[in-house]
Design an enzyme around this catalytic site. Structure first.
Site, PDB file in Angstrom:
ATOM      1  N   GLU A  49     -29.570  -1.150   8.012  1.00  0.00           N
ATOM      2  CA  GLU A  49     -28.839  -1.085   9.283  1.00  0.00           C
ATOM      3  C   GLU A  49     -28.044   0.227   9.259  1.00  0.00           C
ATOM      4  OE1 GLU A  49     -28.867  -2.876  12.091  1.00  0.00           O
ATOM      5  OE2 GLU A  49     -27.364  -1.407  12.703  1.00  0.00           O
ATOM      6  N   CYS A  79     -36.778   4.853   8.086  1.00  0.00           N
ATOM      7  CA  CYS A  79     -36.244   3.996   9.146  1.00  0.00           C
ATOM      8  C   CYS A  79     -34.734   4.228   9.338  1.00  0.00           C
ATOM      9  CB  CYS A  79     -36.620   2.551   8.867  1.00  0.00           C
ATOM     10  SG  CYS A  79     -36.675   1.605  10.373  1.00  0.00           S
ATOM     11  N   ILE A 136     -40.366  -1.767  11.501  1.00  0.00           N
ATOM     12  CA  ILE A 136     -39.402  -2.866  11.698  1.00  0.00           C
ATOM     13  C   ILE A 136     -38.251  -2.334  12.548  1.00  0.00           C
ATOM     14  CG2 ILE A 136     -37.901  -4.573  10.584  1.00  0.00           C
ATOM     15  CD1 ILE A 136     -39.608  -4.143   8.014  1.00  0.00           C
ATOM     16  N   HIS A 172     -41.902   1.985   7.062  1.00  0.00           N
ATOM     17  CA  HIS A 172     -41.483   1.588   5.707  1.00  0.00           C
ATOM     18  C   HIS A 172     -42.620   1.747   4.701  1.00  0.00           C
ATOM     19  CE1 HIS A 172     -37.545  -0.413   6.459  1.00  0.00           C
ATOM     20  NE2 HIS A 172     -38.027  -0.445   7.689  1.00  0.00           N
ATOM     21  N   GLU A 174     -42.481   1.797   1.608  1.00  0.00           N
ATOM     22  CA  GLU A 174     -42.228   1.039   0.360  1.00  0.00           C
ATOM     23  C   GLU A 174     -42.685  -0.409   0.475  1.00  0.00           C
ATOM     24  OE1 GLU A 174     -40.134   1.584   2.701  1.00  0.00           O
ATOM     25  OE2 GLU A 174     -38.713  -0.075   2.861  1.00  0.00           O
TER      26      GLU A 174
HETATM   27  N1  GLN Z   1     -32.847  -0.838  13.464  1.00  0.00           N
HETATM   28  C1  GLN Z   1     -32.277  -0.333  12.258  1.00  0.00           C
HETATM   29  C2  GLN Z   1     -31.163   0.648  12.562  1.00  0.00           C
HETATM   30  O1  GLN Z   1     -31.081   1.158  13.629  1.00  0.00           O
HETATM   31  C3  GLN Z   1     -33.324   0.343  11.408  1.00  0.00           C
HETATM   32  C4  GLN Z   1     -34.362  -0.669  11.012  1.00  0.00           C
HETATM   33  C5  GLN Z   1     -34.894  -0.488   9.652  1.00  0.00           C
HETATM   34  O2  GLN Z   1     -34.375   0.288   8.841  1.00  0.00           O
HETATM   35  N2  GLN Z   1     -35.925  -1.232   9.386  1.00  0.00           N
HETATM   36  O3  GLN Z   1     -30.383   0.908  11.708  1.00  0.00           O
END
Ligand code: GLN
Length: 191
Positions: A49, A79, A136, A172, A174
């Site tokens: 996050e 991400c 994700i 991702h 990983e």
């Molecule tokens: N939605 C998350 C963010 O904005 C990122 C999602 C993730 O790292 N899988 O921080």
């Protein structure tokens, strides 16, 4: 010499990155304190996050330390990690490390805001390969500066960028068994 790569472990998906780096013959160290950055050859900022990781970077005094680390050594963000590295993270709760000249929008990859996996063709230092990409709630990269190479796209949208030696990945790598993207990152380490 065996390289030690750090994985920022303030929040999020750091364990799988460590496992992947170890499977590639590196040492991997969880980074929680400024002193953990010492002697690392590179750093991975994992998914999670981005608003939380941004706060934790300030609380742990790691923000400055990571910025100066990145002046000399490569950083790869996946991400949420990409969001933190982007020049323009498009959310004022995320304070940027400003390591990649890209503008992104959080939680908005393509038309799909939820999770999905799809094959993606990646340029790997002259080679091409198709790797599985797990998305994700991924960020969308909607602006790319002149110094930034786009190494993979899906439906014309950049999903993997490099501003040498740093890399940012919307998905991702990983979470699959394919190690190509981590290997590409390791190729940027100073020899
Ligand atoms: N939605 C998350 C963010 O904005 C990122 C999602 C993730 O790292 N899988 O921080």
């Amino acid at each position: 010499m065996v390289n030690t790569i750090g994985v920022l472990a303030l929040q999020g998906d750091f364990t799988r990155h460590r496992e992947m780096l170890v499977s590639l013959g590196c040492r991997a160290r969880a980074v929680r304190y400024v002193s953990d950055l010492e002697d690392l050859a590179g750093l991975v900022i994992p998914g999670g996050e981005s608003t939380t990781i941004s706060k934790q970077l300030d609380r742990s005094h790691l923000r400055e330390a990571v910025s100066s680390f990145a002046r000399e050594r490569p950083v790869m963000g996946t991400c949420a990690g990409l969001i933190l590295m982007a020049r323009e993270p498009s959310d004022n709760r995320v304070k940027s490390l400003n390591l990649l000249d890209v503008a992104i929008t959080r939680n908005s990859w393509g038309r799909q805001v939820h999770s999905f996996t799809t094959p993606v063709k990646v340029q790997l230092n002259g080679r091409h390969d198709t790797v599985p990409a797990v998305f994700i709630r991924a960020p969308r990269i909607h602006e790319v500066g002149p110094e930034v190479e786009v190494l993979a796209r899906i439906e014309d949208e950049p999903v993997l960028v490099r501003q040498f030696p740093h890399m940012g990945i919307a998905f991702h790598p990983e979470l699959t068994n394919d190690t190509s993207i981590h290997r590409l990152f390791l190729e940027a380490l100073p020899s």
